[in-house]
Design a protein around this motif. Structure first.
Motif, PDB file in Angstrom:
ATOM      1  N   SER A 196     -41.773 -50.729  20.384  1.00 54.46           N
ATOM      2  CA  SER A 196     -43.224 -50.552  21.169  1.00 54.46           C
ATOM      3  C   SER A 196     -43.833 -50.241  20.387  1.00 54.46           C
ATOM      4  N   THR A 197     -43.020 -49.663  19.413  1.00 51.96           N
ATOM      5  CA  THR A 197     -44.512 -49.098  18.231  1.00 51.96           C
ATOM      6  C   THR A 197     -43.961 -50.147  16.803  1.00 51.96           C
ATOM      7  N   ALA A 198     -44.903 -50.487  16.201  1.00 54.52           N
ATOM      8  CA  ALA A 198     -44.966 -50.437  14.609  1.00 54.52           C
ATOM      9  C   ALA A 198     -45.086 -49.265  13.755  1.00 54.52           C
ATOM     10  N   MET A 199     -43.073 -49.372  13.814  1.00 55.68           N
ATOM     11  CA  MET A 199     -42.378 -48.508  13.512  1.00 55.68           C
ATOM     12  C   MET A 199     -42.220 -48.900  11.197  1.00 55.68           C
ATOM     13  N   LEU A 200     -42.204 -48.254  11.234  1.00 54.14           N
ATOM     14  CA  LEU A 200     -41.932 -47.996   9.026  1.00 54.14           C
ATOM     15  C   LEU A 200     -41.417 -46.959   9.126  1.00 54.14           C
ATOM     16  N   THR A 201     -40.974 -46.858   7.749  1.00 52.31           N
ATOM     17  CA  THR A 201     -39.631 -46.045   6.983  1.00 52.31           C
ATOM     18  C   THR A 201     -40.647 -45.401   5.663  1.00 52.31           C
ATOM     19  N   THR A 202     -41.298 -44.670   5.729  1.00 50.75           N
ATOM     20  CA  THR A 202     -41.074 -44.451   3.242  1.00 50.75           C
ATOM     21  C   THR A 202     -40.414 -43.230   3.208  1.00 50.75           C
ATOM     22  N   PHE A 203     -40.018 -43.749   1.753  1.00 55.13           N
ATOM     23  CA  PHE A 203     -38.575 -42.084   1.735  1.00 55.13           C
ATOM     24  C   PHE A 203     -39.372 -41.669   0.186  1.00 55.13           C
ATOM     25  N   ASN A 204     -38.864 -40.747  -0.049  1.00 56.94           N
ATOM     26  CA  ASN A 204     -38.618 -39.885  -0.976  1.00 56.94           C
ATOM     27  C   ASN A 204     -37.749 -38.801  -0.954  1.00 56.94           C
ATOM     28  N   GLU A 205     -37.668 -37.849  -2.476  1.00 59.58           N
ATOM     29  CA  GLU A 205     -36.510 -36.770  -2.726  1.00 59.58           C
ATOM     30  C   GLU A 205     -37.693 -35.970  -3.374  1.00 59.58           C
ATOM     31  N   VAL A 206     -36.832 -34.720  -2.784  1.00 57.24           N
ATOM     32  CA  VAL A 206     -37.105 -33.214  -3.357  1.00 57.24           C
ATOM     33  C   VAL A 206     -36.500 -32.873  -4.073  1.00 57.24           C
ATOM     34  N   ASP A 207     -36.877 -31.953  -5.061  1.00 57.67           N
ATOM     35  CA  ASP A 207     -36.349 -30.904  -5.374  1.00 57.67           C
ATOM     36  C   ASP A 207     -35.982 -30.078  -5.289  1.00 57.67           C
ATOM     37  N   MET A 208     -34.275 -29.330  -4.046  1.00 60.60           N
ATOM     38  CA  MET A 208     -34.413 -28.311  -3.464  1.00 60.60           C
ATOM     39  C   MET A 208     -34.387 -26.705  -4.710  1.00 60.60           C
ATOM     40  N   GLY A 209     -34.108 -27.013  -5.648  1.00 56.31           N
ATOM     41  CA  GLY A 209     -34.231 -25.749  -6.480  1.00 56.31           C
ATOM     42  C   GLY A 209     -34.787 -24.663  -6.489  1.00 56.31           C
ATOM     43  N   PRO A 210     -36.326 -24.888  -6.279  1.00 54.66           N
ATOM     44  CA  PRO A 210     -37.475 -23.397  -6.609  1.00 54.66           C
ATOM     45  C   PRO A 210     -36.955 -22.908  -5.292  1.00 54.66           C
ATOM     46  N   VAL A 211     -36.465 -23.454  -3.713  1.00 55.09           N
ATOM     47  CA  VAL A 211     -36.436 -22.881  -1.999  1.00 55.09           C
ATOM     48  C   VAL A 211     -34.998 -22.055  -2.415  1.00 55.09           C
ATOM     49  N   MET A 212     -34.643 -22.886  -3.223  1.00 52.12           N
ATOM     50  CA  MET A 212     -32.670 -22.450  -3.013  1.00 52.12           C
ATOM     51  C   MET A 212     -32.566 -21.013  -3.701  1.00 52.12           C
ATOM     52  N   GLU A 213     -33.795 -20.673  -4.864  1.00 48.58           N
ATOM     53  CA  GLU A 213     -34.040 -19.521  -5.839  1.00 48.58           C
ATOM     54  C   GLU A 213     -34.616 -18.892  -5.080  1.00 48.58           C
ATOM     55  N   LEU A 214     -35.323 -19.399  -4.498  1.00 48.30           N
ATOM     56  CA  LEU A 214     -36.666 -18.148  -3.589  1.00 48.30           C
ATOM     57  C   LEU A 214     -35.750 -17.393  -2.409  1.00 48.30           C
ATOM     58  N   ARG A 215     -35.008 -18.317  -1.999  1.00 46.81           N
ATOM     59  CA  ARG A 215     -34.227 -18.133  -1.244  1.00 46.81           C
ATOM     60  C   ARG A 215     -32.780 -17.002  -1.383  1.00 46.81           C
ATOM     61  N   LYS A 216     -32.167 -17.122  -2.250  1.00 47.65           N
ATOM     62  CA  LYS A 216     -31.206 -16.345  -2.844  1.00 47.65           C
ATOM     63  C   LYS A 216     -32.201 -15.240  -3.619  1.00 47.65           C
ATOM     64  N   LYS A 217     -33.035 -15.052  -3.849  1.00 44.40           N
ATOM     65  CA  LYS A 217     -33.903 -14.028  -4.657  1.00 44.40           C
ATOM     66  C   LYS A 217     -34.443 -13.231  -3.627  1.00 44.40           C
ATOM     67  N   TYR A 218     -34.923 -13.105  -2.075  1.00 50.25           N
ATOM     68  CA  TYR A 218     -35.606 -12.545  -1.055  1.00 50.25           C
ATOM     69  C   TYR A 218     -34.830 -12.631   0.058  1.00 50.25           C
ATOM     70  N   LYS A 219     -33.538 -12.973   0.288  1.00 54.33           N
ATOM     71  CA  LYS A 219     -33.332 -13.128   2.082  1.00 54.33           C
ATOM     72  C   LYS A 219     -32.484 -11.903   2.471  1.00 54.33           C
TER      73      LYS A 219
END
Length: 404
Positions: A196-219
């Motif tokens: 019942s929907t006209a479903m379409l998917t778009t993709f991308n990629e993200v560098d998780m390094g900044p979030v991982m570094e932030l998490r490691k520093k402040y967790k």
């Protein structure tokens, strides 16, 4: 005094339920607030407890029966003691009790009824339920297994004698069980979404390094400052999605007939896997929640989903959904819409890959993102820009705080 035990009041979106498991049998003593029966609906399993101390006098709905809101399913005699006449009847009528001697195991009412109708001794049926309880499906399997006549039993030996070199086949057992209401509803909704929907998917990629570094520093400091709440990745994605939904209202909208409903709030559902299927509890007003609120609520949802304690109100509504197949190792997938929502974000496994950074090759922790959307409402441009906005905020988490 006799008390009627009724099914709970179901929401408007849940028309009925099914008796899943009786934890007490007729004639057994129950205590106030003791679990009596589980009722399965399209969304959750509801628990019904005893309203008072007494004896479960009568069960009106067997396991597998469909029930409506507030329908009477049993009767309880308040303050009564368990009937003690049954053993005397067995003593005075041993001949009549003999066929039931093997029936002392736990047997569901629906299984007992089917066994009686088909002249099956339930004592000979192998129980697959909790604590060896015999279910209706066990009786059906027993009937199928006993369909072959004794005269036909030597047939395999005859075949073997004709081909001595043939090796005996291994176990090729099959078990047929009815699909649970929750699983059936999930299948129905997924099929509805694809048709019942006209479903379409778009993709991308993200560098998780900044979030991982932030998490490691402040967790550690984060956990200490927020009473033990751990800093995870989902909180960043929820906050990034909330900001992106504010910028792209169509992604946060829903279709109702010929109308488009734009929501002035961001209620984000987070898919949680349970033994009985996928459930999507909803975080309300995520635009006003902090990272600690998001993480704490998601953790609470996960614990309650594991214990079957999620309520229907927890899963009603929602304007957008996030699902994380990466926790199971999925590298890339196409998430299916959760109607009437018009978009869903899929997160995946974090995997180190060689990436070109400032003209040099570096090994970076990368994650594929997938956004499935309803093309009837959302144009490809908006969908791509929405996903890029999330990517930008994850790769530079300060943007989440600054809302830029």
């Amino acid at each position: 005094m006799s008390i009627e035990i009724k099914a709970p009041q179901f929401p408007e979106s849940v028309p009925d339920g099914t008796i899943a498991t009786w934890h007490k049998k007729a004639g057994e003593a129950v205590s106030r607030d003791e679990l009596i029966v589980d009722i399965e609906t399209d969304k959750v399993v509801l628990e019904v407890v005893a309203p008072a101390d007494g004896v479960l006098a009568e069960i009106l709905k067997d396991e597998g029966d469909t029930i409506l809101s507030n329908e009477v399913i049993a009767r309880l005699e308040e303050g009564a003691a368990p009937a003690a006449s049954a053993p005397k009847q067995e003593a005075t009528a041993p001949a009549a009790a003999a066929p039931q001697a093997s029936d002392e195991k736990l047997v569901n009412p629906s299984a007992r009824k089917m066994a009686s109708e088909n002249n099956v001794n339930v004592g000979a049926v192998e129980g697959s339920g909790k604590g060896g309880r015999v279910t209706k499906g066990d009786v059906i399997d027993h009937l199928k297994g006993g369909a072959a006549s004794p005269a036909s039993a030597p047939a395999p030996a005859a075949v073997a004698s004709q081909s001595p070199a043939a090796m005996p086949a291994g176990d090729r057992t099959e078990k047929r069980v009815p699909m649970s209401r929750m699983r059936a509803r999930i299948a129905e909704r997924l099929l509805e979404a694809s048709q019942s929907t006209a479903m379409l998917t778009t993709f991308n990629e993200v560098d998780m390094g900044p979030v991982m570094e932030l998490r490691k520093k402040y967790k550690d400091q984060f956990e200490k400052s927020h009473n033990g709440t751990r800093l995870g990745f989902m909180g960043f994605f929820v906050k990034a999605a909330a900001e992106a939904l504010r910028r792209f209202p169509a992604v946060n909208a829903s279709i109702d007939g010929n109308d488009v409903v734009y929501h002035g709030y961001q209620d984000i559902g987070v898919a949680v896997s349970t033994e009985k299927g996928l459930v999507v509890p909803v975080l309300r007003n995520t635009e006003h929640m902090g990272l600690a609120d998001v993480e704490n609520t998601i953790r609470d949802f996960g614990l309650r989903a594991r214990d079957g304690k999620l309520g229907m109100d927890d899963m009603m509504g929602g304007t957008f959904t996030i699902t994380n197949g990466g926790v199971f190792g999925s590298l890339m997938s196409t998430p299916i819409l959760n109607p009437p929502q018009t978009a869903i974000l899929g997160m995946h496994k974090i995997q180190e890959r060689p990436m070109a950074v400032n003209g040099k090759v570096e090994i970076r922790p990368m994650m594929y993102l997938a956004l499935s959307y309803d093309h009837r409402l959302i144009d490809g441009k908006d969908a791509v820009q929405f996903l890029v906005a999330i990517k930008d905020m994850i790769e530079d988490p300060a943007r989440i705080l600054l809302e830029i």
